[in-house]
Design a protein around this motif. Structure first.
Motif, short mmCIF file in Angstrom:
data_model
loop_
_atom_site.label_atom_id
_atom_site.label_comp_id
_atom_site.label_asym_id
_atom_site.label_seq_id
_atom_site.Cartn_x
_atom_site.Cartn_y
_atom_site.Cartn_z
N MET A 1 33.02 0.91 -32.65
CA MET A 1 33.16 1.52 -31.33
C MET A 1 31.81 1.97 -30.78
N VAL A 2 30.95 2.49 -31.65
CA VAL A 2 29.63 2.93 -31.21
C VAL A 2 28.81 1.74 -30.75
N ASN A 3 28.89 0.62 -31.49
CA ASN A 3 28.17 -0.59 -31.08
C ASN A 3 28.67 -1.10 -29.73
N SER A 4 29.95 -0.99 -29.51
CA SER A 4 30.51 -1.42 -28.23
C SER A 4 29.98 -0.58 -27.09
N LEU A 5 29.89 0.73 -27.30
CA LEU A 5 29.35 1.61 -26.25
C LEU A 5 27.89 1.31 -25.97
N LEU A 6 27.13 1.03 -27.05
CA LEU A 6 25.71 0.74 -26.86
C LEU A 6 25.52 -0.58 -26.11
N LYS A 7 26.34 -1.59 -26.44
CA LYS A 7 26.21 -2.87 -25.77
C LYS A 7 26.70 -2.81 -24.32
N SER A 8 27.57 -1.87 -24.02
CA SER A 8 28.09 -1.77 -22.65
C SER A 8 27.20 -0.94 -21.74
N LEU A 9 26.11 -0.37 -22.28
CA LEU A 9 25.25 0.47 -21.45
C LEU A 9 24.60 -0.31 -20.32
N LYS A 10 24.26 -1.58 -20.58
CA LYS A 10 23.62 -2.38 -19.53
C LYS A 10 24.55 -2.57 -18.36
N ASN A 11 25.79 -2.94 -18.64
CA ASN A 11 26.75 -3.12 -17.55
C ASN A 11 27.17 -1.78 -16.95
N LEU A 12 27.23 -0.74 -17.80
CA LEU A 12 27.62 0.58 -17.29
C LEU A 12 26.57 1.16 -16.35
N SER A 13 25.32 0.78 -16.53
CA SER A 13 24.27 1.30 -15.64
C SER A 13 24.54 0.90 -14.19
N ASP A 14 24.98 -0.33 -13.99
CA ASP A 14 25.30 -0.77 -12.62
C ASP A 14 26.51 -0.02 -12.07
N VAL A 15 27.51 0.18 -12.92
CA VAL A 15 28.70 0.89 -12.47
C VAL A 15 28.38 2.36 -12.17
N MET A 16 27.54 2.97 -12.98
CA MET A 16 27.18 4.38 -12.75
C MET A 16 26.37 4.55 -11.47
N LEU A 17 25.50 3.59 -11.18
CA LEU A 17 24.77 3.65 -9.91
C LEU A 17 25.72 3.56 -8.73
N LEU A 18 26.71 2.70 -8.83
CA LEU A 18 27.72 2.60 -7.77
C LEU A 18 28.51 3.90 -7.65
N THR A 19 28.83 4.52 -8.78
CA THR A 19 29.58 5.78 -8.75
C THR A 19 28.76 6.90 -8.13
N LEU A 20 27.48 6.99 -8.49
CA LEU A 20 26.61 8.03 -7.91
C LEU A 20 26.45 7.83 -6.41
N PHE A 21 26.33 6.59 -5.99
CA PHE A 21 26.24 6.33 -4.54
C PHE A 21 27.53 6.76 -3.84
N PHE A 22 28.65 6.46 -4.44
CA PHE A 22 29.94 6.87 -3.87
C PHE A 22 30.04 8.39 -3.78
N LEU A 23 29.64 9.10 -4.84
CA LEU A 23 29.69 10.57 -4.83
C LEU A 23 28.75 11.13 -3.77
N ALA A 24 27.57 10.55 -3.64
CA ALA A 24 26.60 11.05 -2.65
C ALA A 24 27.13 10.90 -1.23
N VAL A 25 27.77 9.77 -0.95
CA VAL A 25 28.29 9.53 0.40
C VAL A 25 29.38 10.56 0.74
N PHE A 26 30.33 10.76 -0.19
CA PHE A 26 31.41 11.69 0.10
C PHE A 26 30.96 13.14 0.03
N ALA A 27 29.91 13.43 -0.73
CA ALA A 27 29.35 14.79 -0.72
C ALA A 27 28.72 15.11 0.63
#
Length: 286
Positions: free
Chosen positions: A1-27
């Motif tokens: 499970m830890v290896n899966s989380l580490l390997k998903s960080l690259k794809n998660l970085s794009d998703v987190m940027l999209l989430t932060l942009f979404f939060l900033a707009v609604f804030a």
């Protein structure tokens, strides 16, 4: 499970940027719509007939913050102290009533003879607020994670009006039901690939690429224009077989069509492969 989380960080970085942009707009939208609205409380009426010396409540009672500019600094300080005293707030169950000024459909109104006046305190010890960008981001994060979001929903609608339900519809459906599930989907795909990789190596199953497609290989012969012979590019001098990946996409499909419908050239000799009955093209050097 830890290896899966580490390997998903690259794809998660794009998703987190999209989430932060979404939060900033609604804030930012929340700053424009609800700044200062959560500070209104129903204040009990002071006893104007038995005022203590120096407690001239009648000078400011019933006046909103914008109507107290003509008061002296001492009276303003006394007014602020009285309004921020939670003992003077009209309660509703365990929480004080958050009212609206001016009135609009869906807002809460104060019972007589109390008045709806603005204090200096936001709900939940000041954490639920749209008065600055930081707390607005924090409140939006609470909404998209559905962490007691109905409390913020009730307070905002009670102080601003029922029309602002559209704001919560967008932030809940797009933030909670889409972005949060997108993060979970990325982690789940990484975990699935981590689990299936050892099993495919042991069972000899074909490997999958990053898009989840099967990697296939073909053997090809290429014509050498120097000596006029066909050389198998998958075989080397030691007799070992080396496989090359098949071309995919538009060019792969185009190449397959050309191989199937290629007309014989003038300087080529046609023949039929006796093993599979397919047409073979043997090209001679020019």
């Amino acid at each position: 499970m830890v290896n899966s989380l580490l390997k998903s960080l690259k794809n998660l970085s794009d998703v987190m940027l999209l989430t932060l942009f979404f939060l900033a707009v609604f804030a930012i939208i929340g700053l424009q719509l609800f700044m200062g609205q959560l500070k209104y409380r129903c204040i009990r009426k002071p006893d104007l007939e038995s005022e203590e010396p120096g407690k001239e409540h009648h000078l400011w009672w019933g006046k909103n913050t914008t109507e107290t500019f003509e008061l002296t600094d001492d009276v303003k300080g006394m007014r602020r102290e009285f309004l921020n005293d939670q003992d003077n707030w009209i309660p509703d169950a365990d929480d004080p009533i958050i009212c609206a000024l001016p009135r609009s459909p869906g807002t809460r109104q104060c019972p007589e003879p109390s008045k709806c006046l603005q204090t200096d305190i936001n709900p939940n010890d000041g954490y639920t607020s749209f008065d600055n960008f930081g707390f607005a981001m924090l409140t939006c994060a609470q909404l998209i994670t559905l962490d007691f979001w109905e409390d913020v929903y009730g307070k905002v609608l009670g102080s601003s009006g029922a029309y602002y339900i559209v704001y919560f519809l967008f932030i809940i459906f797009f933030g909670s039901f889409y972005l949060i599930n997108l993060v979970l989907a990325v982690v789940a795909i990484s975990y699935e690939q981590e689990v299936l990789s050892p099993q495919e190596e042991k069972s000899g199953l074909p490997n999958l690429d990053d898009d989840g497609d099967e990697c296939s290989f073909v053997e090809e012969d290429e014509y050498d224009p120097v000596d006029g012979e066909n050389h198998d590019q998958n075989h080397h001098g030691d007799g070992e077989l080396t496989k090359r990946p098949e071309q995919r996409g538009f060019f792969g499909a185009l190449r397959s069509c050309c191989c199937c419908f290629n007309e014989p050239l003038a300087n080529s000799a046609l023949g039929v492969d006796p093993e599979n009955g397919t047409m073979a093209i043997t090209m001679s050097p020019t």
